[in-house]
Design a protein around this motif. Structure first.
Motif, PDB file in Angstrom:
ATOM      1  N   LEU A  81      35.648  74.250  45.211  1.00 22.61           N
ATOM      2  CA  LEU A  81      37.637  74.390  44.776  1.00 22.61           C
ATOM      3  C   LEU A  81      37.873  74.317  43.595  1.00 22.61           C
ATOM      4  O   LEU A  81      38.806  75.424  43.740  1.00 22.61           O
ATOM      5  N   TYR A 113      42.726  73.169  45.373  1.00 18.23           N
ATOM      6  CA  TYR A 113      44.404  73.711  46.000  1.00 18.23           C
ATOM      7  C   TYR A 113      44.288  73.322  47.024  1.00 18.23           C
ATOM      8  O   TYR A 113      44.165  73.754  47.788  1.00 18.23           O
ATOM      9  N   GLN A 115      47.685  73.745  49.641  1.00 13.08           N
ATOM     10  CA  GLN A 115      48.914  74.041  49.304  1.00 13.08           C
ATOM     11  C   GLN A 115      48.596  74.607  50.981  1.00 13.08           C
ATOM     12  O   GLN A 115      49.972  74.487  51.657  1.00 13.08           O
ATOM     13  N   THR A 116      47.574  75.355  51.917  1.00 15.95           N
ATOM     14  CA  THR A 116      47.652  74.683  53.517  1.00 15.95           C
ATOM     15  C   THR A 116      48.573  73.806  53.905  1.00 15.95           C
ATOM     16  O   THR A 116      47.604  72.167  53.116  1.00 15.95           O
ATOM     17  N   GLY A 121      49.787  77.254  57.589  1.00 14.01           N
ATOM     18  CA  GLY A 121      49.158  78.344  56.746  1.00 14.01           C
ATOM     19  C   GLY A 121      49.165  79.573  55.536  1.00 14.01           C
ATOM     20  O   GLY A 121      49.028  79.935  54.620  1.00 14.01           O
ATOM     21  N   THR A 122      49.331  80.326  56.815  1.00 20.21           N
ATOM     22  CA  THR A 122      50.095  82.070  56.561  1.00 20.21           C
ATOM     23  C   THR A 122      51.355  81.753  55.809  1.00 20.21           C
ATOM     24  O   THR A 122      51.905  82.128  54.471  1.00 20.21           O
ATOM     25  N   TRP A 153      43.543  70.866  54.922  1.00 21.16           N
ATOM     26  CA  TRP A 153      42.606  71.612  54.405  1.00 21.16           C
ATOM     27  C   TRP A 153      41.735  71.827  52.874  1.00 21.16           C
ATOM     28  O   TRP A 153      40.377  72.318  53.507  1.00 21.16           O
ATOM     29  N   PRO A 154      43.036  71.893  52.488  1.00 20.81           N
ATOM     30  CA  PRO A 154      42.372  72.228  50.850  1.00 20.81           C
ATOM     31  C   PRO A 154      40.291  71.015  50.860  1.00 20.81           C
ATOM     32  O   PRO A 154      40.050  69.856  50.982  1.00 20.81           O
ATOM     33  N   GLY A 155      39.717  72.166  50.339  1.00 16.29           N
ATOM     34  CA  GLY A 155      38.282  71.500  50.332  1.00 16.29           C
ATOM     35  C   GLY A 155      38.034  70.474  48.808  1.00 16.29           C
ATOM     36  O   GLY A 155      39.116  70.979  47.648  1.00 16.29           O
ATOM     37  N   PHE A 209      31.089  74.813  56.957  1.00 18.11           N
ATOM     38  CA  PHE A 209      31.559  74.020  55.708  1.00 18.11           C
ATOM     39  C   PHE A 209      31.194  72.382  55.661  1.00 18.11           C
ATOM     40  O   PHE A 209      32.308  72.178  55.324  1.00 18.11           O
ATOM     41  N   ASN A 214      36.955  68.696  53.085  1.00 17.82           N
ATOM     42  CA  ASN A 214      38.113  69.408  53.812  1.00 17.82           C
ATOM     43  C   ASN A 214      39.308  68.173  54.123  1.00 17.82           C
ATOM     44  O   ASN A 214      38.976  67.591  54.777  1.00 17.82           O
ATOM     45  N   THR A 396      39.013  83.421  57.567  1.00 21.03           N
ATOM     46  CA  THR A 396      40.232  82.527  58.216  1.00 21.03           C
ATOM     47  C   THR A 396      40.704  82.280  56.905  1.00 21.03           C
ATOM     48  O   THR A 396      41.855  82.555  56.246  1.00 21.03           O
ATOM     49  N   GLU A 400      43.859  84.626  56.881  1.00 17.06           N
ATOM     50  CA  GLU A 400      43.339  85.420  57.970  1.00 17.06           C
ATOM     51  C   GLU A 400      44.306  86.528  58.250  1.00 17.06           C
ATOM     52  O   GLU A 400      44.449  87.099  58.167  1.00 17.06           O
ATOM     53  N   VAL A 403      46.578  88.698  59.244  1.00 21.58           N
ATOM     54  CA  VAL A 403      47.516  88.632  58.594  1.00 21.58           C
ATOM     55  C   VAL A 403      47.487  89.565  57.181  1.00 21.58           C
ATOM     56  O   VAL A 403      48.662  90.116  57.193  1.00 21.58           O
ATOM     57  N   LEU A 406      47.711  92.740  58.594  1.00 19.13           N
ATOM     58  CA  LEU A 406      49.345  93.231  58.426  1.00 19.13           C
ATOM     59  C   LEU A 406      49.761  93.352  56.821  1.00 19.13           C
ATOM     60  O   LEU A 406      51.066  94.514  56.679  1.00 19.13           O
TER      61      LEU A 406
HETATM   62  C1  LIG Z   1      36.814  76.077  55.569  1.00 13.70           C
HETATM   63  C2  LIG Z   1      37.561  76.524  55.271  1.00 13.70           C
HETATM   64  C3  LIG Z   1      38.637  76.048  54.195  1.00 13.70           C
HETATM   65  C4  LIG Z   1      40.161  76.144  53.982  1.00 13.70           C
HETATM   66  N1  LIG Z   1      40.024  75.418  52.270  1.00 13.70           N
HETATM   67  C5  LIG Z   1      40.662  75.531  52.412  1.00 13.70           C
HETATM   68  C6  LIG Z   1      41.898  75.488  50.951  1.00 13.70           C
HETATM   69  O1  LIG Z   1      40.501  74.893  50.072  1.00 13.70           O
HETATM   70  N2  LIG Z   1      43.388  75.331  50.015  1.00 13.70           N
HETATM   71  C7  LIG Z   1      43.783  75.303  51.480  1.00 13.70           C
HETATM   72  O2  LIG Z   1      45.295  75.115  50.764  1.00 13.70           O
HETATM   73  N3  LIG Z   1      43.846  76.104  52.481  1.00 13.70           N
HETATM   74  C8  LIG Z   1      42.658  75.816  52.610  1.00 13.70           C
HETATM   75  N4  LIG Z   1      42.262  76.234  54.147  1.00 13.70           N
HETATM   76  C9  LIG Z   1      43.469  76.587  54.967  1.00 13.70           C
HETATM   77  C10 LIG Z   1      43.518  78.051  55.185  1.00 13.70           C
HETATM   78  O3  LIG Z   1      43.876  79.073  53.691  1.00 13.70           O
HETATM   79  C11 LIG Z   1      44.391  78.268  56.478  1.00 13.70           C
HETATM   80  O4  LIG Z   1      43.650  78.342  57.693  1.00 13.70           O
HETATM   81  C12 LIG Z   1      44.533  80.177  56.733  1.00 13.70           C
HETATM   82  O5  LIG Z   1      45.221  80.203  55.421  1.00 13.70           O
HETATM   83  C13 LIG Z   1      45.324  80.305  58.099  1.00 13.70           C
HETATM   84  O6  LIG Z   1      47.017  79.469  58.199  1.00 13.70           O
HETATM   85  P1  LIG Z   1      46.223  78.294  59.303  1.00 13.70           P
HETATM   86  O7  LIG Z   1      45.161  78.097  59.663  1.00 13.70           O
HETATM   87  O8  LIG Z   1      47.606  77.771  58.981  1.00 13.70           O
HETATM   88  O9  LIG Z   1      46.916  79.139  60.452  1.00 13.70           O
HETATM   89  P2  LIG Z   1      48.497  80.096  61.380  1.00 13.70           P
HETATM   90  O10 LIG Z   1      49.053  80.864  60.178  1.00 13.70           O
HETATM   91  O11 LIG Z   1      48.481  79.218  62.158  1.00 13.70           O
HETATM   92  O12 LIG Z   1      47.852  81.196  62.382  1.00 13.70           O
HETATM   93  C14 LIG Z   1      47.475  81.060  63.585  1.00 13.70           C
HETATM   94  C15 LIG Z   1      46.653  82.493  64.315  1.00 13.70           C
HETATM   95  O13 LIG Z   1      48.037  83.060  64.408  1.00 13.70           O
HETATM   96  C16 LIG Z   1      48.386  84.448  64.312  1.00 13.70           C
HETATM   97  N5  LIG Z   1      49.449  84.849  63.506  1.00 13.70           N
HETATM   98  C17 LIG Z   1      50.490  83.995  62.609  1.00 13.70           C
HETATM   99  N6  LIG Z   1      50.373  84.254  61.195  1.00 13.70           N
HETATM  100  C18 LIG Z   1      50.166  85.743  61.756  1.00 13.70           C
HETATM  101  C19 LIG Z   1      51.743  87.101  61.392  1.00 13.70           C
HETATM  102  N7  LIG Z   1      52.236  87.051  60.771  1.00 13.70           N
HETATM  103  N8  LIG Z   1      52.128  87.829  62.078  1.00 13.70           N
HETATM  104  C20 LIG Z   1      50.363  88.496  63.527  1.00 13.70           C
HETATM  105  N9  LIG Z   1      49.637  86.982  63.946  1.00 13.70           N
HETATM  106  C21 LIG Z   1      49.213  86.073  62.880  1.00 13.70           C
HETATM  107  C22 LIG Z   1      46.857  84.498  63.468  1.00 13.70           C
HETATM  108  O14 LIG Z   1      46.010  84.929  64.657  1.00 13.70           O
HETATM  109  C23 LIG Z   1      46.354  83.536  63.047  1.00 13.70           C
HETATM  110  O15 LIG Z   1      44.834  82.951  63.199  1.00 13.70           O
HETATM  111  C24 LIG Z   1      41.442  76.254  54.914  1.00 13.70           C
HETATM  112  C25 LIG Z   1      40.540  76.971  56.080  1.00 13.70           C
HETATM  113  C26 LIG Z   1      39.487  76.757  56.567  1.00 13.70           C
HETATM  114  C27 LIG Z   1      38.896  77.153  57.836  1.00 13.70           C
END
Ligand SMILES: Cc1cc2nc3c(=O)[nH]c(=O)nc-3n(C[C@H](O)[C@H](O)[C@H](O)COP(=O)(O)OP(=O)(O)OC[C@H]3O[C@@H](n4cnc5c(N)ncnc54)[C@H](O)[C@@H]3O)c2cc1C
Ligand SMILES: CC/C=C\C/C=C\C/C=C\C/C=C\C/C=C\C/C=C\CCCCC(=O)SCCNC(=O)CCNC(=O)[C@H](O)C(C)(C)COP(=O)(O)OP(=O)(O)OC[C@H]1O[C@@H](n2cnc3c(N)ncnc32)[C@H](O)[C@@H]1OP(=O)(O)O
Length: 633
Positions: A81, A113, A115-116, A121-122, A153-155, A209, A214, A396, A400, A403, A406
């Motif tokens: 990261l 980094y 952010q999440t 996350g999204t 989650w940040p690595g 991973f 993380n 993911t 994701e 997302v 879309l």
């Molecule tokens: C191995 C790994 C490493 C990671 N490393 C980092 C990192 O270094 N730094 C960091 O900041 N983050 C990191 N992440 C986090 C990653 O960026 C988030 O998991 C990702 O952005 C998805 O957000 P969430 O997990 O909160 O899922 P959510 O945003 O909660 O989404 C869950 C599900 O809801 C549905 N959904 C959500 N929004 C919508 C929409 N607008 N329209 C339709 N469906 C929707 C989708 O099916 C989605 O899969 C990591 C994740 C993983 C698995």
């Protein structure tokens, strides 16, 4: 973007203490982490020494050399990261003065980094971490107001990084200005202890991973200098004046970089899986084709070729498209540097759908490679399970897949509306105008004809989406509700667009360079490109029948041509994976080693299991024997 010079393979692979005595799968969660930190620190040290000798090359095209570390780690490098997001975020989002300040320690700091959050996350505009300006002290006060606002989650965040770039909601004089990035030290450089006001830790075991460390991070009235907000695009002045960015989405630029990079990354993941499974399929003899002849190489089964050759072709498709997308990225970044952001929406749309398709395809194709190796593919020593869990994480992270698709659909619908209004469109979507103006050709059973057909599918589905949204609006839904109601078709439009892009870029880039290649190489590359395009034409035959003039007879001819291509590629299959040139020490596979000594390597690896250190495990005497004796008849 600073890229770190990557040490030559020989240099890295010659270092003794980078080798593992005990295979990683036999280490505990904690030992695994400590082991990758040991190896990662040696690599980090090499990078430091090398980078002192050589200039960093900005905007260096993706190279998988950094994946040497995956071979050494046999898993994810917890320092990744730092290079993948922390440094690029600073170089993309900080002023030159801030870059000099924040990066002055070079490799002396290790970043991530952040952010999440646990709760978001999204939806970045929903992030809860706050950064509030304190005018009196010229500082920002960072807080995690809720459990769901903890960074999660940040690595490298759990125990590795001592700094991070944090995405937080910016508050100045009571007003929220949305998500912004901040440079934050989180651990003491000397002691590595978490700084006061922080709660830090790792989030626990994952599907894969597991060496990425993380972590989670909570702020409690944690103060940083005002100058620690990355201020290239927007600024907060000493008097509290907020100067907004020319485009608020520039803050999301670091994510675009990784999404662009992932296409090349997936090419490399697939190259490894294809190398392992094709080589194994050349070694493995099982069953007969002709009853009166010896057992055959399983690679001679046409269905095995159908399972595996698409991975060879897809790896090349992603590599070639990855470089094409990287060139687009570099050009757009250059334009932004000159003040023009016209192509940012197009780059965002391209990176979203291509990142999604490449990570999804890498996942199911690696799984297909594993399954094609029978039981031995299920061994950790084959390395196919780890390749699968590492690749599928990318579906993911960094956005994701649903997302992001879309997001691309949003761009397609906007482009369709512009086409309807007669506006000119960028080359990557100009086919929408041709479709709208009914300027398209009858089906041709050629690679170009297939590409044109796949584009017609995109245009037809996009038109159907636009009409669906309009229908829902006319029935009284708000636009956003109508969008949601049409989202199944919107995803289909983006998926079709991504596939058409991959086929078009792969075919025309190969066609473009073929005259510069030796005849043999040009022939083989064109066979791979044609196999890829024909494979997907057959996979998408339903859509082609709906949106193009393709006939049943055309499809029968395509199926025949596809099977011809499998036979043409078969003699070169092992040579093609050998040409990926992935050394055994990086492949880390008992099934895929260059010398083909599969069974000897499998036995050597099995004997390394700690369980085989003794012929009778102590659990027999401790647990089994009493029960056996008790119930002995
Ligand atoms: C191995 C790994 C490493 C990671 N490393 C980092 C990192 O270094 N730094 C960091 O900041 N983050 C990191 N992440 C986090 C990653 O960026 C988030 O998991 C990702 O952005 C998805 O957000 P969430 O997990 O909160 O899922 P959510 O945003 O909660 O989404 C869950 C599900 O809801 C549905 N959904 C959500 N929004 C919508 C929409 N607008 N329209 C339709 N469906 C929707 C989708 O099916 C989605 O899969 C990591 C994740 C993983 C698995
Ligand atoms: C040891 C190693 C040694 C050496 C290494 C050396 C080199 C390595 C270098 C590189 C390696 C690179 C990769 C390696 C591989 C893997 C990386 C490693 C590990 C994994 C890291 C994972 C990190 C993360 O996961 S970080 C968190 C990622 N999170 C996300 O992606 C969040 C997703 N959500 C969003 O992007 C947005 O919230 C949204 C797009 C979904 C919604 O946006 P918003 O809510 O604002 O609303 P909208 O209305 O939809 O959008 C508004 C408009 O903005 C436009 N938009 C949105 N996003 C962007 C963007 N990113 N860019 C440009 N424009 C954007 C959107 O189009 C709308 O525009 P419109 O005009 O209004 O339509």
């Amino acid at each position: 973007m600073k890229c770190y010079p990557v040490p030559r393979e020989n240099l890295v692979l010659s270092i003794d203490n980078l080798k593992d005595d005990i295979p990683e799968e036999y280490l505990s969660h904690k030992e695994c982490y400590e082991n990758v930190i040991r190896k990662g620190s040696v690599l980090y040290d090499i990078f430091s020494e090398l980078s002192k000798d050589r200039k960093h090359k900005a905007h260096q095209a993706p190279s998988n050399a950094y994946r040497i570390s995956d071979g050494i780690m046999q898993n994810v490098n917890p320092f990744l990261l730092h290079f993948a997001l922390f440094v690029p975020a600073i170089t993309n989002q900080a002023t030159p003065e801030q870059q000099a300040e924040f990066l002055k320690h070079g490799f002396g700091i290790i970043g991530t980094y952040a952010q999440t959050e646990l709760g978001h996350g999204t939806f970045l505009r929903g992030l809860e971490t706050t950064a509030t300006l304190d005018l009196e002290t010229d500082e920002f006060v960072l807080n995690s107001p809720t459990l769901t606002s903890y960074k999660w989650w940040p690595g490298g965040l759990g125990h590795t990084a001592n700094h991070c770039v944090v995405m937080a909601q910016l508050y100045v004089k009571g007003k929220c200005h949305g998500p912004h990035l901040f440079f934050v030290q989180i651990r003491d450089i000397e002691t590595h202890e978490p700084l006061p006001g922080l709660k830090l830790g790792e989030i626990g075991a994952k599907m894969g991973f597991n060496t990425a460390d993380n972590g989670f991070l909570g702020f409690h009235n944690f103060r940083i200098p005002r100058n620690n907000m990355l201020m290239k695009n927007s600024q907060v002045l000493k008097d509290g004046t907020y100067v907004e960015s020319k485009n608020e989405k520039l803050t999301y630029g670091s994510m675009v970089f990784v999404r662009v990079y992932l296409l090349s990354d997936m090419a490399y993941m697939l190259a490894r899986a294809a190398t392992i499974s094709v080589r194994y399929s050349a070694v493995r003899h099982q069953s007969h084709i002709k009853p009166d002849e010896p057992e055959v190489q399983i690679l001679d089964f046409v269905i095995q070729q159908h399972k595996l050759f698409i991975s060879i072709a897809t790896s090349h498709a992603f590599k070639i498209c990855g470089l094409w997308l990287w060139q687009t990225y570099s050009k757009v970044m250059e334009d932004i540097g000159k003040g023009s952001m016209d192509r940012l929406p197009e780059l965002h749309a391209l990176s979203c759908c291509l990142k999604t398709t490449s990570t999804r395809d890498a996942g199911w194709l690696i799984e297909q490679c594993r399954l094609a190796c029978g039981g031995h593919g299920y061994l950790m020593s084959s390395n196919l399970p780890s390749l699968y869990t590492t690749a599928t994480a990318a579906i993911t992270y960094e956005g994701e897949s649903t997302v992001l698709l879309l997001q691309t659909a949003r761009y397609l619908i906007k482009s369709w509306k512009r086409a309807m209004e007669g506006e000119s469109l960028p080359a990557t979507v100009s086919f929408l105008s041709e479709y709208f103006n009914k300027r398209y050709n009858k089906w041709e059973n050629t690679p170009k004809g297939i590409v044109d057909g796949l584009k017609l599918v995109v245009a037809g589905v996009t038109k159907m989406c636009a009409e669906s949204i309009q229908k829902h609006v006319s029935r009284g839904q708000q636009y956003e509700e109508a969008w949601n109601s049409s989202s199944v078709q919107l995803i289909k439009a983006s998926e079709a667009y991504s596939r058409a892009l991959l086929c078009e870029v792969f075919w025309f880039e190969v066609d473009k360079v073929s005259s510069t290649l030796s005849n043999n190489l040009a022939v083989v590359l064109k066979q791979l490109a044609e196999l890829y395009i024909t494979y997907w034409a057959l996979e998408k035959r339903g859509d082609l029948l709906v949106y193009t003039t393709i006939s049943k007879d055309d499809l029968d001819k395509l199926q025949e041509r596809y099977e011809e291509l499998l036979a043409l590629i078969r003699p070169n299959a092992v040579g093609l994976v050998d040409s990926f040139d992935i050394r055994d020490e990086i492949l880390c596979s008992t099934l895929g080693a260059y010398d083909g000594r599969v069974y000897e390597r499998m036995m050597e690896h099995a004997l390394k299991s700690p369980l085989n250190a003794e012929t009778v495990n102590q659990s027999f005497h401790k647990y089994m024997k009493p029960v056996i004796l008790k119930h002995k008849i």
